[in-house]
Design a protein around this motif. Structure first.
Motif, mmCIF file in Angstrom:
data_model
loop_
_atom_site.group_PDB
_atom_site.id
_atom_site.type_symbol
_atom_site.label_atom_id
_atom_site.label_comp_id
_atom_site.label_asym_id
_atom_site.label_seq_id
_atom_site.Cartn_x
_atom_site.Cartn_y
_atom_site.Cartn_z
ATOM 1 N N UNK A 128 -1.751 -4.000 -25.950
ATOM 2 C CA UNK A 128 -2.802 -5.017 -25.972
ATOM 3 C C UNK A 128 -3.784 -4.795 -24.820
ATOM 4 N N UNK A 129 -3.253 -4.483 -23.630
ATOM 5 C CA UNK A 129 -4.108 -4.201 -22.477
ATOM 6 C C UNK A 129 -4.961 -2.962 -22.737
ATOM 7 N N UNK A 130 -4.347 -1.928 -23.283
ATOM 8 C CA UNK A 130 -5.069 -0.694 -23.590
ATOM 9 C C UNK A 130 -6.204 -0.976 -24.586
ATOM 10 N N UNK A 131 -5.907 -1.724 -25.643
ATOM 11 C CA UNK A 131 -6.922 -2.061 -26.648
ATOM 12 C C UNK A 131 -8.025 -2.923 -26.050
ATOM 13 N N UNK A 132 -7.626 -3.870 -25.192
ATOM 14 C CA UNK A 132 -8.623 -4.730 -24.548
ATOM 15 C C UNK A 132 -9.578 -3.930 -23.678
ATOM 16 N N UNK A 133 -9.035 -2.954 -22.951
ATOM 17 C CA UNK A 133 -9.892 -2.113 -22.112
ATOM 18 C C UNK A 133 -10.785 -1.211 -22.955
ATOM 19 N N UNK A 134 -10.273 -0.753 -24.093
ATOM 20 C CA UNK A 134 -11.091 0.094 -24.966
ATOM 21 C C UNK A 134 -12.172 -0.715 -25.676
ATOM 22 N N UNK A 135 -11.855 -1.967 -26.023
ATOM 23 C CA UNK A 135 -12.846 -2.830 -26.674
ATOM 24 C C UNK A 135 -13.943 -3.214 -25.686
ATOM 25 N N UNK A 136 -13.549 -3.425 -24.446
ATOM 26 C CA UNK A 136 -14.516 -3.765 -23.402
ATOM 27 C C UNK A 136 -15.427 -2.554 -23.213
ATOM 28 N N UNK A 137 -16.575 -2.596 -23.799
ATOM 29 C CA UNK A 137 -17.432 -1.409 -23.844
ATOM 30 C C UNK A 137 -18.352 -1.346 -22.632
ATOM 31 N N UNK A 138 -18.760 -0.148 -22.346
ATOM 32 C CA UNK A 138 -19.723 0.090 -21.276
ATOM 33 C C UNK A 138 -21.077 -0.437 -21.743
ATOM 34 N N UNK A 139 -21.866 -1.044 -20.856
ATOM 35 C CA UNK A 139 -23.131 -1.654 -21.278
ATOM 36 C C UNK A 139 -24.127 -0.693 -21.935
ATOM 37 N N UNK A 140 -24.061 0.591 -21.645
ATOM 38 C CA UNK A 140 -24.948 1.561 -22.290
ATOM 39 C C UNK A 140 -24.270 2.054 -23.559
ATOM 40 N N UNK A 141 -24.937 1.889 -24.695
ATOM 41 C CA UNK A 141 -24.323 2.220 -25.981
ATOM 42 C C UNK A 141 -24.084 3.715 -26.148
ATOM 43 N N UNK A 142 -24.860 4.545 -25.485
ATOM 44 C CA UNK A 142 -24.723 5.989 -25.626
ATOM 45 C C UNK A 142 -23.500 6.539 -24.876
#
Length: 151
Positions: A128-142
């Motif tokens: 769940x932590x791993x998925x949460x960190x992966x979902x939390x995206x970097x502000x730059x879409x590229x």
């Protein structure tokens, strides 16, 4: 007396030979000085060339952001990651965010989170932590982010 004259003349001859050798050496020294001056001038020109040349980096990648803007985006992202880690009870977690900039300007980030408490989480909590960190995206879409948990 003949012997003394002979000794004197030998000593005198040795002195003359030394003086003549010294004159030859001083002539060679003068020639060497010209070459030394030429080498010194060449080194000074090379040094001046190196100092005055402008180095051009690849700052503008056409992505629309400059380096200061990316620094600010990275700070915002780290703050969000820290907040998520606090929600999981992982206070004082170590975070290592490294970036690789591709020639076309696309950035790839690698986020590594260190905390001994990650080992105490159950398998589902860790996922769940791993998925949460992966979902939390970097502000730059590229940009892309690869997340790794270490404990």
């Amino acid at each position: 007396m003949g012997r003394r004259m002979e000794l004197y003349s030998r000593v005198e001859e040795q002195r003359r030979n030394r003086r003549a050798a010294g004159r030859r050496r001083s002539g060679q020294k003068k020639e060497g000085r010209g070459a030394d001056a030429l080498i010194l001038l060449l080194l000074l020109l090379i040094g001046l060339f190196c100092v005055t040349m402008r180095v051009q980096g690849n700052e503008a990648h056409g992505s629309g952001y400059d380096e200061a803007a990316y620094d600010e985006l990275e700070k915002v992202y780290c703050t969000e990651v820290h907040g998520l880690l606090m929600d999981y009870g992982l206070h004082n977690s170590g975070m290592n965010l490294t970036k690789i900039t591709q020639p076309d300007g696309v950035r790839e980030y690698r986020l590594e989170v260190h905390h001994a408490g990650i080992a105490r989480l159950t398998g589902t909590e860790r996922e769940s932590l791993q998925e949460g960190l992966e979902i939390l995206s970097f502000p730059d879409e590229k940009s892309t982010v690869i997340v790794r948990l270490s404990f």
